[in-house]
Design a protein around this motif. Structure first.
Motif, mmCIF file in Angstrom:
data_model
loop_
_atom_site.group_PDB
_atom_site.id
_atom_site.type_symbol
_atom_site.label_atom_id
_atom_site.label_comp_id
_atom_site.label_asym_id
_atom_site.label_seq_id
_atom_site.Cartn_x
_atom_site.Cartn_y
_atom_site.Cartn_z
ATOM 1 N N GLY A 121 48.101 40.097 25.875
ATOM 2 C CA GLY A 121 48.393 41.371 25.233
ATOM 3 C C GLY A 121 47.224 42.320 25.135
ATOM 4 O O GLY A 121 47.320 43.367 24.483
ATOM 5 N N LYS A 122 46.100 41.986 25.784
ATOM 6 C CA LYS A 122 44.928 42.861 25.723
ATOM 7 C C LYS A 122 45.105 44.050 26.672
ATOM 8 O O LYS A 122 45.631 43.911 27.782
ATOM 9 C CB LYS A 122 43.663 42.090 26.082
ATOM 10 N N THR A 123 44.640 45.208 26.239
ATOM 11 C CA THR A 123 44.721 46.405 27.065
ATOM 12 C C THR A 123 43.681 46.365 28.172
ATOM 13 O O THR A 123 42.535 45.948 27.953
ATOM 14 C CB THR A 123 44.523 47.673 26.206
ATOM 15 N N CYS A 124 44.066 46.796 29.352
ATOM 16 C CA CYS A 124 43.150 46.780 30.496
ATOM 17 C C CYS A 124 42.121 47.906 30.411
ATOM 18 O O CYS A 124 42.417 49.005 29.931
ATOM 19 C CB CYS A 124 43.942 46.926 31.803
ATOM 20 N N GLN A 125 40.940 47.628 30.909
ATOM 21 C CA GLN A 125 39.879 48.630 31.043
ATOM 22 C C GLN A 125 40.124 49.418 32.336
ATOM 23 O O GLN A 125 40.623 48.873 33.324
ATOM 24 C CB GLN A 125 38.528 47.920 31.101
ATOM 25 N N ARG A 126 39.799 50.698 32.320
ATOM 26 C CA ARG A 126 39.917 51.486 33.542
ATOM 27 C C ARG A 126 38.981 50.935 34.612
ATOM 28 O O ARG A 126 37.832 50.556 34.325
ATOM 29 C CB ARG A 126 39.599 52.956 33.273
ATOM 30 N N TRP A 127 39.454 50.901 35.847
ATOM 31 C CA TRP A 127 38.655 50.316 36.921
ATOM 32 C C TRP A 127 37.366 51.103 37.171
ATOM 33 O O TRP A 127 36.353 50.537 37.580
ATOM 34 C CB TRP A 127 39.497 50.249 38.203
ATOM 35 N N ALA A 128 37.415 52.404 36.941
ATOM 36 C CA ALA A 128 36.220 53.219 37.193
ATOM 37 C C ALA A 128 35.235 53.179 36.038
ATOM 38 O O ALA A 128 34.120 53.710 36.144
ATOM 39 C CB ALA A 128 36.642 54.669 37.472
ATOM 40 N N SER A 129 35.634 52.540 34.926
ATOM 41 C CA SER A 129 34.775 52.521 33.740
ATOM 42 C C SER A 129 33.764 51.370 33.807
ATOM 43 O O SER A 129 34.014 50.339 34.438
ATOM 44 C CB SER A 129 35.639 52.392 32.488
ATOM 45 N N LYS A 130 32.665 51.544 33.109
ATOM 46 C CA LYS A 130 31.650 50.487 33.019
ATOM 47 C C LYS A 130 31.535 49.941 31.606
ATOM 48 O O LYS A 130 30.592 49.222 31.280
ATOM 49 C CB LYS A 130 30.289 51.027 33.476
ATOM 50 N N TYR A 131 32.516 50.298 30.758
ATOM 51 C CA TYR A 131 32.474 49.851 29.361
ATOM 52 C C TYR A 131 33.865 49.377 28.949
ATOM 53 O O TYR A 131 34.863 50.005 29.310
ATOM 54 C CB TYR A 131 32.048 51.008 28.452
ATOM 55 N N PRO A 132 33.955 48.252 28.241
ATOM 56 C CA PRO A 132 32.861 47.400 27.742
ATOM 57 C C PRO A 132 32.319 46.441 28.801
ATOM 58 O O PRO A 132 31.353 45.732 28.545
ATOM 59 C CB PRO A 132 33.520 46.635 26.599
ATOM 60 N N HIS A 133 32.978 46.384 29.973
ATOM 61 C CA HIS A 133 32.514 45.416 30.980
ATOM 62 C C HIS A 133 32.109 46.129 32.261
ATOM 63 O O HIS A 133 32.907 46.870 32.849
ATOM 64 C CB HIS A 133 33.627 44.403 31.281
ATOM 65 N N LYS A 134 30.903 45.904 32.674
ATOM 66 C CA LYS A 134 30.428 46.464 33.927
ATOM 67 C C LYS A 134 30.821 45.527 35.063
ATOM 68 O O LYS A 134 30.492 44.333 35.034
ATOM 69 C CB LYS A 134 28.903 46.627 33.895
ATOM 70 N N PRO A 135 31.574 46.029 36.052
ATOM 71 C CA PRO A 135 31.989 45.156 37.158
ATOM 72 C C PRO A 135 30.781 44.507 37.828
ATOM 73 O O PRO A 135 29.797 45.186 38.146
ATOM 74 C CB PRO A 135 32.701 46.123 38.123
ATOM 75 N N LYS A 136 30.841 43.209 38.019
ATOM 76 C CA LYS A 136 29.720 42.473 38.592
ATOM 77 C C LYS A 136 29.429 42.965 40.000
ATOM 78 O O LYS A 136 30.336 43.031 40.848
ATOM 79 C CB LYS A 136 30.049 40.975 38.607
ATOM 80 N N TYR A 137 28.182 43.318 40.257
ATOM 81 C CA TYR A 137 27.728 43.830 41.546
ATOM 82 C C TYR A 137 28.506 45.073 41.979
ATOM 83 O O TYR A 137 28.494 45.457 43.148
ATOM 84 C CB TYR A 137 27.840 42.762 42.659
ATOM 85 N N ALA A 138 29.216 45.689 41.014
ATOM 86 C CA ALA A 138 29.993 46.903 41.292
ATOM 87 C C ALA A 138 30.982 46.695 42.442
ATOM 88 O O ALA A 138 31.219 47.578 43.253
ATOM 89 C CB ALA A 138 29.073 48.079 41.605
ATOM 90 N N LEU A 139 31.525 45.471 42.512
ATOM 91 C CA LEU A 139 32.427 45.167 43.635
ATOM 92 C C LEU A 139 33.862 45.645 43.416
ATOM 93 O O LEU A 139 34.572 45.917 44.376
ATOM 94 C CB LEU A 139 32.435 43.643 43.884
ATOM 95 N N MET A 140 34.284 45.703 42.167
ATOM 96 C CA MET A 140 35.672 46.023 41.906
ATOM 97 C C MET A 140 35.804 47.429 41.321
ATOM 98 O O MET A 140 36.017 47.611 40.123
ATOM 99 C CB MET A 140 36.296 44.989 40.947
ATOM 100 N N THR A 141 35.644 48.422 42.144
ATOM 101 C CA THR A 141 35.772 49.804 41.707
ATOM 102 C C THR A 141 36.615 50.564 42.734
ATOM 103 O O THR A 141 36.783 50.105 43.879
ATOM 104 C CB THR A 141 34.404 50.495 41.585
ATOM 105 N N PRO A 142 37.154 51.732 42.350
ATOM 106 C CA PRO A 142 37.952 52.513 43.304
ATOM 107 C C PRO A 142 37.182 52.856 44.575
ATOM 108 O O PRO A 142 37.750 52.881 45.669
ATOM 109 C CB PRO A 142 38.299 53.780 42.510
ATOM 110 N N SER A 143 35.859 53.089 44.455
ATOM 111 C CA SER A 143 35.084 53.478 45.644
ATOM 112 C C SER A 143 34.850 52.310 46.587
ATOM 113 O O SER A 143 34.796 52.473 47.804
ATOM 114 C CB SER A 143 33.746 54.086 45.220
ATOM 115 N N THR A 144 34.702 51.092 46.035
ATOM 116 C CA THR A 144 34.449 49.936 46.894
ATOM 117 C C THR A 144 35.732 49.371 47.495
ATOM 118 O O THR A 144 35.695 48.685 48.506
ATOM 119 C CB THR A 144 33.745 48.819 46.101
ATOM 120 N N HIS A 145 36.867 49.631 46.844
ATOM 121 C CA HIS A 145 38.164 49.135 47.324
ATOM 122 C C HIS A 145 39.163 50.287 47.388
ATOM 123 O O HIS A 145 40.118 50.357 46.595
ATOM 124 C CB HIS A 145 38.699 48.024 46.400
ATOM 125 N N PRO A 146 38.990 51.215 48.299
ATOM 126 C CA PRO A 146 39.838 52.412 48.338
ATOM 127 C C PRO A 146 41.301 52.119 48.631
ATOM 128 O O PRO A 146 42.175 52.908 48.279
ATOM 129 C CB PRO A 146 39.203 53.255 49.451
#
Length: 777
Positions: A121-146
């Protein structure tokens, strides 16, 4: 010859390509999404627009809008799950089906739905956001996975996780979790299965389901074309009537219907925004703690079976908030209700306050009679029309299915948005409504503009034109065959010639492209069969095109009274006096004995005393009783009645036609009013048809209804035919015509709760009626 075959193969190939490409999209007519991000293209066909969306380089194109008359194409990154859908004339919204699906195939790498909560039931963080969790190695972002569609905070599976779609969470202590998304191949249902769209077609007892569009072996009223919002496809199990779970009619003559065995889904059911202190619409979202009825009776606990036995239990209706003895609306009634602890009163409505400053509820007494025509733009129209110009049934203003919207009684408290009546809450050009067809969001209604003061010159012109058939200035249906001389829009703007390209350029509708549509001049025409009628391009540079005001070609036709009835959803028992001669098929049968020669048929009257100049009296030559002692008869008059504006027959139904549930029907008569007034004057009441399957439930008429009978009425009582109304007409309204679907037969009391009226189903006797007319003519 070979050359001709090659030429013919080109358009065939184009049609196949068009069908394949457009099949990827769900189409909704009259819909528009206002998006800040969009790309506009000028294209000639809807197929070209779809291709533009498929290869859109600027963003992920989830849908596009196409306006054929303007050849306007707009691609957008949004759809109806992301942005609000608005209404707009002659616009079609095409949404990519893959972005509307809320289930996964395999591990869900292609999931493009809008789930945004995890298993816990936890709400998802926006993929482009770095808070509260910064994607590890910035691998999972809209720019890396268009291509992974990592927009917003929707659950996705960009890395092929074997457990399916997941997301980073907004909980600082939980970095990521898997989302609970249903598998597309999983056959399951949420709640009572109202939205079940699976393909199970066998019942729990092993019977094969009958196709919904079939009427054998079981005749029924759940007609797919009339109940589009119920998705009655093929012979799949469905729940169109609020039963505890999906069911179907069976192919066994000895078993009319049976429940289907469909497991419950493990994914989360649709969320309900709970209303704790008041109720919106029918109160299905009310979750407050009122536990007494409007008359002060204590409510029975939903989980108990005393003193009232019932199937509205928390187990059968798991998503309806049936806690303790609180008032609820689990089965689409008019408002919250409950079973009572009084053994003599099975159930009653509760008095739950309405949310916001809203008018009285739909079940309140009807307003004073209004003419069924509108003045100006129809903002003040208060008539009773509930059909669109193409004959579609209107969706209730308080309902959000099949179309979600914000034109509610709460938002527009002064617009009289009762039931599904045609209205104009937002100042459009004429009254309109949302439709019950999922593919058509809204349409203007079948309401005529009120006549204005006559103009002597227009009268002279119409008389001249009336003598020339091909120039008659009226339309039949949507005006596709209209060839009249009108060349001005409904707002008084002169039409542009169809062959001209100034002031407005166009290529889709010209005399060359449509040589058989009468487009030689600038006269109003309907080359694209627009449901709203003839139109034209205008000479106003600021208005490319507009509709024309063309009246219908109307005469004395069965079921179409000259004096429009009130269509009062009030009561015969309770009082609603009809407008004189608005039900011109109503007769009064009088006798002093049971000999046919002693009967007198009185036609064309409004008063029971029958002293109007319009009265016609005819002696009865023959009384023909129905077959097998059924409660129907034919009367043969000694001399024909004179058909006029006060004496006109209703139309006969199609053979074996079963009226769909919820259809608007009316009874009229001079019968018993139980002291409620209006004695001596013709009275009317309107109420919906109830399908025999529902009417035969134990709580209602307990299997007393036969196949050649039908039920109609309000389950809560208060409106019904009564003693003295027997043999009277039950007419149902469809396509601007009243059809004689029933003959008043019997009932358990008058206007009693849970005891709707019973009528002979006329469609079962059409062959008999026609044969008797031939034999006795």
């Amino acid at each position: 010859f070979i050359h001709k075959l090659v030429l013919l193969s080109v358009p065939l190939s184009s049609l196949l390509v068009s069908a394949v490409v457009l099949d990827e999209y769900a189409k909704t007519e009259g819909a528009w999404i206002l998006s800040l991000v969009k790309r506009e293209y000028s294209v000639g066909t809807v197929l070209e627009c779809a291709i533009k969306c498929n290869i859109e380089p600027a963003f992920t194109c989830r849908s596009f809008m196409y306006v054929e008359k303007d050849q306007e194409c707009l691609t957008i990154p949004a759809n109806g799950k992301i942005e609000s859908v608005l209404r707009r004339t002659s616009t079609s919204l095409y949404e990519k089906k893959e972005y509307l699906m809320e289930c996964v195939n395999g591990i869900g790498m292609d999931y493009r739905g809008t789930k945004s909560k995890t298993n816990s039931g936890k709400t998802c963080q926006r993929w482009a956001s770095k808070y509260p969790h910064k994607p590890k190695y910035a691998l999972m972002t809209p720019s890396t996975h268009p291509k992974a569609d990592l927009e917003s905070n929707f659950c996705r599976n960009p890395d092929g996780d074997s457990k399916g779609p997941w997301c980073y969470t907004t909980d600082p202590d939980t970095r990521w979790e898997t989302c609970n998304v249903q598998n597309c191949s999983e056959e399951c249902m949420h709640c009572s299965g109202k939205n079940y769209r699976g393909k199970i077609s066998t019942t729990e007892n092993g019977y094969t389901c009958q196709h919904w569009n079939a009427q054998k072996p079981h005749n029924h009223g759940y007609i797919p074309s009339a109940l589009l919002e119920k998705y009655l496809e093929e012979n799949y199990c469905r729940n169109p009537d609020g039963d505890p779970r999906p069911w179907c009619f069976t192919t066994s003559p000895s078993k009319r219907w049976d429940f289907c065995s469909i497991p419950r889904c493990t994914s989360d059911p649709p969320r309900v925004v709970e209303e704790l202190t008041c109720a919106t619409g029918d109160g299905s979202a009310y979750r407050g703690t009122i536990g007494v009825t409007a008359s002060g009776k204590a409510c029975q606990v939903w989980a108990t079976q005393t003193p009232q036995q019932h199937n509205r239990t928390p187990d059968n209706y798991p998503c309806k908030g049936l806690e303790l003895n609180y008032c609820r609306n689990p089965d689409h009634e008019k408002m919250p209700w409950c079973f009572t602890t009084d053994p003599e009163t099975r159930w009653e409505y509760c008095k739950v306050p309405s949310c916001g400053d809203v008018p009285g509820p739909d079940y309140a007494a009807p307003p004073p009679a209004e003419e069924d025509c509108y003045v100006g733009d129809g903002t003040d129209y208060r008539g009773m029309v509930t059909e669109t110009i193409s004959g579609k049934r209107c969706q209730s203003w308080s309902s959000m299915t099949p179309h979600s919207h914000n034109k509610t009684p709460q938002v527009f408290p002064k617009a009289d948005l009762r039931r599904n009546l045609c209205r104009n809450p937002d100042g459009d050009r004429a009254p309109w409504c949302y439709t019950t067809d999922p593919s058509v969001r809204w349409e203007f209604c079948s309401v005529n503009r009120c006549p204005t003061a006559p103009n002597i010159w227009s009268q002279m012109l119409s008389l001249i034109l009336f003598s020339v058939d091909w120039l008659s200035d009226c339309k039949v249906g949507n005006g596709g065959t209209y060839r009249g001389p009108t060349s001005m829009t409904m707002l008084g703007v002169t039409c542009q010639s169809w062959s001209a390209q100034s002031p407005h350029q166009h290529a889709s509708f010209t005399p060359e492209s449509h040589p058989d549509k009468g487009m030689e001049s600038n006269n109003c025409r309907n080359p694209d069969n627009d449901v709203n009628g003839p139109w034209c391009y205008t000479t106003d540079r600021n208005q490319k095109w507009d509709y024309c005001q063309i009246p219908d070609c109307a005469g004395l036709k069965c079921g179409q009274p000259v004096t429009k009835p009130r269509r009062c959803f009030g009561r015969i028992v309770g009082g609603c006096v009809s407008k004189p001669h608005s039900w011109p098929w109503q007769i009064s049968l009088r006798t002093n004995s049971k000999r046919p020669s002693a009967y007198m048929v009185v036609l064309g009257t409004h008063t029971e005393g029958a002293n109007e100049p319009s009265k016609q009296e005819r002696k009865l030559e023959k009384l023909i009783l129905g077959p097998g002692e059924t409660d129907i008869a034919l009367l043969k008059l000694e001399s024909p009645a004179i058909i006029n504006d006060k004496v006109l027959p209703a139309c006969l139904p199609e053979k074996d036609y079963v009226v769909p549930p919820g259809t608007e029907c009316y009874v009229t008569g001079w019968g018993e009013t139980q002291g409620t007034g209006g004695e001596g004057l013709l009275k009317e009441t309107g109420f919906p048809v109830i399908e025999n399957k529902v009417c035969n439930r134990p709580a209602y008429l307990n299997n007393r209804i036969k196949d050649h009978e039908m039920c109609a009425g309000n389950i809560e009582g208060g409106a019904d035919s009564c003693q003295g109304d027997s043999g009277g007409p039950l007419v149902c309204h469809a396509q601007n015509t009243f059809v004689l679907q029933g003959v008043t037969s019997w009932g358990l009391g008058c206007a009693n709760a849970m005891k709707p009226g019973v009528y002979v189903r006329v469609s079962k006797f059409t062959d008999w009626i026609n044969s008797q007319i031939k034999m006795n003519s």
